[in-house]
Design a protein around this motif. Structure first.
Motif, PDB file in Angstrom:
ATOM      1  N   PHE A 112       8.097   8.837   6.333  1.00  0.00           N
ATOM      2  CA  PHE A 112       6.476   8.970   6.173  1.00  0.00           C
ATOM      3  C   PHE A 112       6.115  10.542   6.664  1.00  0.00           C
ATOM      4  O   PHE A 112       4.927  10.802   6.389  1.00  0.00           O
ATOM      5  N   ALA A 117       0.496   9.538   4.952  1.00  0.00           N
ATOM      6  CA  ALA A 117       1.569   9.180   5.368  1.00  0.00           C
ATOM      7  C   ALA A 117       1.778   9.902   6.970  1.00  0.00           C
ATOM      8  O   ALA A 117       2.405   9.541   7.872  1.00  0.00           O
ATOM      9  N   ILE A 141       0.796  -1.217   0.109  1.00  0.00           N
ATOM     10  CA  ILE A 141       0.109  -0.019  -0.085  1.00  0.00           C
ATOM     11  C   ILE A 141       0.953   1.149   0.088  1.00  0.00           C
ATOM     12  O   ILE A 141       1.637   1.286   0.873  1.00  0.00           O
ATOM     13  N   GLU A 142       0.773   2.147  -0.950  1.00  0.00           N
ATOM     14  CA  GLU A 142       1.609   3.330  -1.141  1.00  0.00           C
ATOM     15  C   GLU A 142       0.663   4.413  -0.503  1.00  0.00           C
ATOM     16  O   GLU A 142      -0.340   4.751  -1.205  1.00  0.00           O
ATOM     17  N   LEU A 143       1.046   4.938   0.629  1.00  0.00           N
ATOM     18  CA  LEU A 143       0.110   6.208   1.136  1.00  0.00           C
ATOM     19  C   LEU A 143       0.214   7.462   0.393  1.00  0.00           C
ATOM     20  O   LEU A 143       1.207   7.589  -0.105  1.00  0.00           O
ATOM     21  N   THR A 144      -0.642   8.139   0.532  1.00  0.00           N
ATOM     22  CA  THR A 144      -0.645   9.554   0.157  1.00  0.00           C
ATOM     23  C   THR A 144       0.116  10.570   1.097  1.00  0.00           C
ATOM     24  O   THR A 144       0.280   9.952   2.251  1.00  0.00           O
TER      25      THR A 144
END
Lengths: 69, 180
Positions: free
Chosen positions: A67, A21, A14-17
């Protein structure tokens, strides 16, 4: 948020916005040390880490700094 | 881990780790924003948004890693982009207390820059408490090596029959491409 389903395993990526983050990092700071991300970042940047902060918790948060930035 | 594009290099880097994580039932790898597009910038992944993954037998696993994608230049073609590890923390805990963890965080505020182990208070007898904050020197520890240790030495139940072969296979990728 981008989710990649793993067809060959039970793990996902999952790549966070940016907002997600920063929110995740703030949540980790509050859970680990009871402080906001802003306070943690300020302490780290000024090299003013309180003695009462557990070393292992600081290490777990420092590795998550990408992050927050 | 090399690839012809940044996303391909990231996949080549993460796929073995995902395979390895499937040995304890799998986990979500949470990535920093832009990780699939940036070159030369430090990014990170953490399992389950930094929250411990339940392993059973009252044991929990936390893992995070910093990494960077390097551009080795067009002549490298299919191996143009390479992902390299910058830091890692793998921690096993019980009831909120650290049992054992493998650390390498040369860019942190810690004065100790080499790979090391920590033995937590949950793993120590009263007379051994002096080790609680010790940095015990170690060779670099792979994610797969940590999972094998948890299964073979700590009694964590594997979630697949082929866990040993799978870890051996994915760790061979790490051994091939690690640069220190």
């Amino acid at each position: 948020m981008t989710v990649t389903n793993a067809s060959r395993s039970s793990s996902t990526v999952i790549e966070l916005t940016v907002e997600q983050a920063r929110s995740m990092f703030d949540e980790r700071c509050r859970e680990e040390l009871g402080v906001s991300a802003a306070e943690f970042l300020a302490r780290i940047e000024s090299n003013d880490i309180p003695d009462e902060w557990p070393m292992d918790a600081v290490a777990r948060l420092e590795i998550l700094l990408p992050f927050a930035r | 881990m090399p690839g012809p594009s940044i996303p391909a290099a990231i996949d080549a880097f993460l796929d073995p780790l995902r395979d390895a994580a499937s040995c304890f039932g799998g986990a979500h790898f949470t990535l920093t924003p832009g990780a699939r597009g940036d070159v030369g910038k430090t990014h990170a992944w953490t399992l389950n948004s930094g929250r411990p993954v339940q392993l059973g037998r009252d044991l929990f696993f936390t893992a995070s890693m910093q990494f960077k994608t390097l551009d080795l230049g067009k002549p490298k073609k299919r191996h143009r982009f390479r992902v390299t590890t910058r830091e890692y923390i793998y921690e096993v805990s019980a009831r909120g207390k650290e049992v054992i963890s493998a650390h390498w965080h040369p860019n942190s505020s810690s004065p100790y820059k080499e790979p090391h182990w920590h033995i937590g208070s949950a793993a120590l007898a009263e007379f051994g408490v002096r080790l609680e904050h010790a940095h015990i020197p170690s060779p670099r520890v792979s994610f797969e090596g940590m999972i094998r240790f948890m299964i073979e030495q700590m009694g964590v139940a594997p979630h697949r029959e082929d866990w040993s072969e799978r870890l051996e296979r994915t760790e061979s990728v790490f051994e091939t491409y690690k640069n220190w």
